[in-house]
Design a protein around this motif. Structure first.
Motif, PDB file in Angstrom:
ATOM      1  N   TYR A  90      -7.322 -48.803 -73.188  1.00 30.27           N
ATOM      2  CA  TYR A  90      -7.439 -47.431 -73.654  1.00 30.27           C
ATOM      3  C   TYR A  90      -8.813 -46.866 -73.323  1.00 30.27           C
ATOM      4  O   TYR A  90      -9.689 -47.556 -72.795  1.00 30.27           O
ATOM      5  CB  TYR A  90      -7.128 -47.298 -75.149  1.00 30.27           C
ATOM      6  CG  TYR A  90      -7.625 -48.417 -76.045  1.00 30.27           C
ATOM      7  CD1 TYR A  90      -8.908 -48.409 -76.566  1.00 30.27           C
ATOM      8  CD2 TYR A  90      -6.784 -49.471 -76.403  1.00 30.27           C
ATOM      9  CE1 TYR A  90      -9.355 -49.420 -77.400  1.00 30.27           C
ATOM     10  CE2 TYR A  90      -7.217 -50.488 -77.238  1.00 30.27           C
ATOM     11  CZ  TYR A  90      -8.504 -50.465 -77.739  1.00 30.27           C
ATOM     12  OH  TYR A  90      -8.934 -51.467 -78.565  1.00 30.27           O
ATOM     13  N   THR A  91      -8.996 -45.600 -73.652  1.00 32.31           N
ATOM     14  CA  THR A  91     -10.144 -44.818 -73.190  1.00 32.31           C
ATOM     15  C   THR A  91     -11.389 -45.071 -74.025  1.00 32.31           C
ATOM     16  O   THR A  91     -11.305 -45.300 -75.225  1.00 32.31           O
ATOM     17  CB  THR A  91      -9.787 -43.317 -73.253  1.00 32.31           C
ATOM     18  OG1 THR A  91      -8.585 -43.106 -72.509  1.00 32.31           O
ATOM     19  CG2 THR A  91     -10.901 -42.455 -72.672  1.00 32.31           C
ATOM     20  N   TYR A  92     -12.548 -45.017 -73.368  1.00 29.00           N
ATOM     21  CA  TYR A  92     -13.823 -45.006 -74.086  1.00 29.00           C
ATOM     22  C   TYR A  92     -14.748 -43.990 -73.422  1.00 29.00           C
ATOM     23  O   TYR A  92     -14.477 -43.513 -72.313  1.00 29.00           O
ATOM     24  CB  TYR A  92     -14.458 -46.399 -74.129  1.00 29.00           C
ATOM     25  CG  TYR A  92     -15.037 -46.884 -72.820  1.00 29.00           C
ATOM     26  CD1 TYR A  92     -16.381 -46.676 -72.506  1.00 29.00           C
ATOM     27  CD2 TYR A  92     -14.252 -47.583 -71.902  1.00 29.00           C
ATOM     28  CE1 TYR A  92     -16.915 -47.129 -71.311  1.00 29.00           C
ATOM     29  CE2 TYR A  92     -14.782 -48.047 -70.710  1.00 29.00           C
ATOM     30  CZ  TYR A  92     -16.114 -47.822 -70.416  1.00 29.00           C
ATOM     31  OH  TYR A  92     -16.645 -48.272 -69.230  1.00 29.00           O
ATOM     32  N   GLY A 139     -24.074 -40.783 -78.957  1.00 27.76           N
ATOM     33  CA  GLY A 139     -24.044 -39.377 -79.351  1.00 27.76           C
ATOM     34  C   GLY A 139     -22.682 -38.726 -79.282  1.00 27.76           C
ATOM     35  O   GLY A 139     -22.500 -37.609 -79.781  1.00 27.76           O
ATOM     36  N   GLN A 140     -21.681 -39.414 -78.673  1.00 25.36           N
ATOM     37  CA  GLN A 140     -20.343 -38.838 -78.537  1.00 25.36           C
ATOM     38  C   GLN A 140     -19.335 -39.421 -79.521  1.00 25.36           C
ATOM     39  O   GLN A 140     -18.214 -38.936 -79.633  1.00 25.36           O
ATOM     40  CB  GLN A 140     -19.829 -39.069 -77.105  1.00 25.36           C
ATOM     41  CG  GLN A 140     -20.677 -38.430 -76.025  1.00 25.36           C
ATOM     42  CD  GLN A 140     -20.504 -36.933 -75.983  1.00 25.36           C
ATOM     43  OE1 GLN A 140     -19.424 -36.415 -75.742  1.00 25.36           O
ATOM     44  NE2 GLN A 140     -21.575 -36.209 -76.250  1.00 25.36           N
ATOM     45  N   ASP A 175     -20.037 -36.158 -71.184  1.00 33.71           N
ATOM     46  CA  ASP A 175     -19.667 -35.140 -72.162  1.00 33.71           C
ATOM     47  C   ASP A 175     -18.169 -35.293 -72.428  1.00 33.71           C
ATOM     48  O   ASP A 175     -17.339 -34.793 -71.669  1.00 33.71           O
ATOM     49  CB  ASP A 175     -19.989 -33.752 -71.609  1.00 33.71           C
ATOM     50  CG  ASP A 175     -19.729 -32.625 -72.609  1.00 33.71           C
ATOM     51  OD1 ASP A 175     -18.861 -32.807 -73.490  1.00 33.71           O
ATOM     52  OD2 ASP A 175     -20.384 -31.574 -72.508  1.00 33.71           O
ATOM     53  N   ALA A 176     -17.818 -35.996 -73.505  1.00 33.35           N
ATOM     54  CA  ALA A 176     -16.433 -36.376 -73.754  1.00 33.35           C
ATOM     55  C   ALA A 176     -15.515 -35.161 -73.881  1.00 33.35           C
ATOM     56  O   ALA A 176     -14.444 -35.109 -73.258  1.00 33.35           O
ATOM     57  CB  ALA A 176     -16.353 -37.226 -75.018  1.00 33.35           C
ATOM     58  N   LYS A 177     -15.903 -34.187 -74.681  1.00 37.74           N
ATOM     59  CA  LYS A 177     -15.051 -33.028 -74.919  1.00 37.74           C
ATOM     60  C   LYS A 177     -14.760 -32.284 -73.620  1.00 37.74           C
ATOM     61  O   LYS A 177     -13.619 -31.912 -73.338  1.00 37.74           O
ATOM     62  CB  LYS A 177     -15.709 -32.099 -75.928  1.00 37.74           C
ATOM     63  CG  LYS A 177     -14.851 -30.934 -76.408  1.00 37.74           C
ATOM     64  CD  LYS A 177     -15.544 -30.178 -77.529  1.00 37.74           C
ATOM     65  CE  LYS A 177     -14.626 -29.101 -78.121  1.00 37.74           C
ATOM     66  NZ  LYS A 177     -14.356 -28.018 -77.176  1.00 37.74           N
TER      67      LYS A 177
END
Length: 461
Positions: free
Chosen positions: A386-388, A151-152, A394-396
């Motif tokens: 790197y990032t995941y 979902g992100q 909640d990524a944002k």
């Protein structure tokens, strides 16, 4: 480190042509400042030397797929599965998923959609689909798609103009040199590890004239004082060191962001051979297992013990050709298996890779002249690739919290704002994982400081 560039690391281990141990491509063209800069300076790959990694969205008839019984799979069948996989991924990136997938893993979403398709009745198709998921793990830098949020995914923005824009003979180092030439002599300090960043210093606690609010303590004992410090350490390094790196300790919101965001491991295995043993029309050799690590049941069963370590090599997607190196293949591996591999000897890894190539293809594969592995997880100042975005995050919210300067706006007791600022790919909501994302966050923080002085009517130094 002893060199500038961070996760850009251009080397020449096999002669005069470059090998990229770190950043490999420029992702996208339209609106990409890195691409524009490379184009302006003539640093992009010339036609014919742009070799890409084999992923579901870019396979060609030159990508040879073999199952573990030594059978080469028909290109048409592979393309059909990969095309379907790419369509499913496009729906996720375009935010067109059914709401029921908002809180589910990317692997779960893909499995459910595949199971409902006409392809599900074919065993070969199921196995190729597992390869697609394994390949996607490389792109997303996660240990498994069953740990990645479906979902992100839409928050990430893919720029137009192709995903794999290759660099020319100078590699990424040539682009890095453009930036380095703009610096005054002596400005850049290498081999200068930071022990602690003290922020919120008042006039009474500062021992330097000017009462700077930030002090950087280096491991060699040197102390540097500043009005502003921009931290570009990787998320992996922050995860390992945030508790001792800042004094006073970071605000709770920033600690939560550092702990909840994921920082994955992506490793490369380079094999140099005396001469090419694969056909001239073959650009890569892809490995399709009967039961690969991205099969749901295989993944679930691996959570209870460490038996997966004995089969770490099953996470290797395949071996692709390398630009300007006609006798070199590059294998890709991710996640916990990559971390395990990094701890092995290069000789051992090379023997395993050659065994795989021989058993899958049936070809006469010689022993390699050299084996070279990237070791980003073991690197003390990087600790990964790197990032995941993990499932349930909640990524944002977390990436914006990670990017928030110190002291927080709500803290009125600190005399000077914008003391410690944060940049790096992990702090960009739309372009995390990319070099242009990292670059743009540096621009963002520089502009934040400029804006600060403009609003306060002060002259910038």
């Amino acid at each position: 480190m002893d060199r500038p560039g961070g996760r850009i690391h251009t080397t020449k281990p096999f002669g005069t042509n470059v090998i990229e141990l770190g950043a490999n491509w420029i992702h996208g063209q339209e609106g990409n400042p890195i691409y524009q800069l490379a184009k302006e300076h003539g640093l992009l790959a010339e036609e014919g030397n742009s070799i890409t990694m084999c992923v579901p969205s870019s396979i060609t008839c030159q990508d040879y797929f073999f199952n573990q019984n030594g059978k080469q799979l028909p290109t048409e069948q592979v393309e059909q599965v990969c095309c379907y996989f790419s369509k499913l991924m496009s729906k996720a990136f375009d935010h067109k998923l059914d709401v029921k997938y908002d809180l589910r893993s990317l692997g779960g979403y893909l499995d459910e959609e595949f199971k409902a398709s006409d392809l599900a009745s074919s065993e070969d198709a199921r196995r190729v689909f597992e390869w697609c998921k394994r390949s996607e793990c490389t792109d997303e830098a996660c240990s498994s798609l069953y740990e990645f949020s479906a979902g992100q995914l839409w928050l990430y923005t893919a720029l137009e103009g192709g995903f794999f824009n290759s660099m020319g003979p100078g590699g990424y180092q040539a682009l890095l040199d453009v930036f380095l030439k703009s610096l005054s002599p002596g400005v850049l300090l290498c081999n200068k590890p930071v022990k602690c960043i003290q922020w919120g210093l008042s006039e009474t606690t500062s021992s330097f004239q000017g009462a700077c609010p930030v002090r950087v303590l280096c491991e060699d004992g040197q102390q540097l004082e500043a009005d502003h410090v921009i931290v570009t350490a990787s998320l992996g390094y922050l995860q390992d060191n945030y508790s001792t790196m800042f004094k006073p300790v970071l605000p709770e919101e920033k600690i939560r962001a550092i702990e909840r965001l994921g920082f994955g491991v992506v490793s490369k295995i380079f094999l140099e051979f005396e001469k090419r043993f694969w056909p001239q029309d073959c650009a890569g050799i892809q490995l399709v297992w009967e039961e690969g690590p991205e099969d749901r049941e295989v993944y679930k069963s691996s959570l209870g013990d460490e038996g997966w370590k004995d089969k770490w090599y099953k996470k290797i997607c395949g071996f692709d050709m390398v630009a300007r190196h006609p006798n070199v293949l590059c294998g890709w591996i991710t996640g916990r298996e990559a971390e395990h591999m990094e701890a092995l000897k290069e000789e051992t890894v090379g023997e395993v890779c050659v065994r795989l190539l021989r058993s899958f293809t049936g070809w006469d594969v010689p022993d390699p002249l050299h084996v070279l592995m990237s070791q980003w997880r073991q690197h003390p100042y990087v600790r990964g690739a790197y990032t995941y975005i993990p499932l349930g995050v909640d990524a944002k919210r977390e990436q914006e919290a990670l990017a928030e300067p110190l002291p927080p706006e709500s803290c009125d007791s600190i005399p000077k704002p914008l003391q410690v600022l944060f940049a790096g790919e992990a702090t960009h909501v739309k372009f995390y994982t990319t070099t242009h994302g990292a670059y743009l966050t540096g621009v963002r923080e520089a502009q934040r400081i400029i804006q600060h002085y403009s609003l306060n009517g002060e002259k910038s130094a």
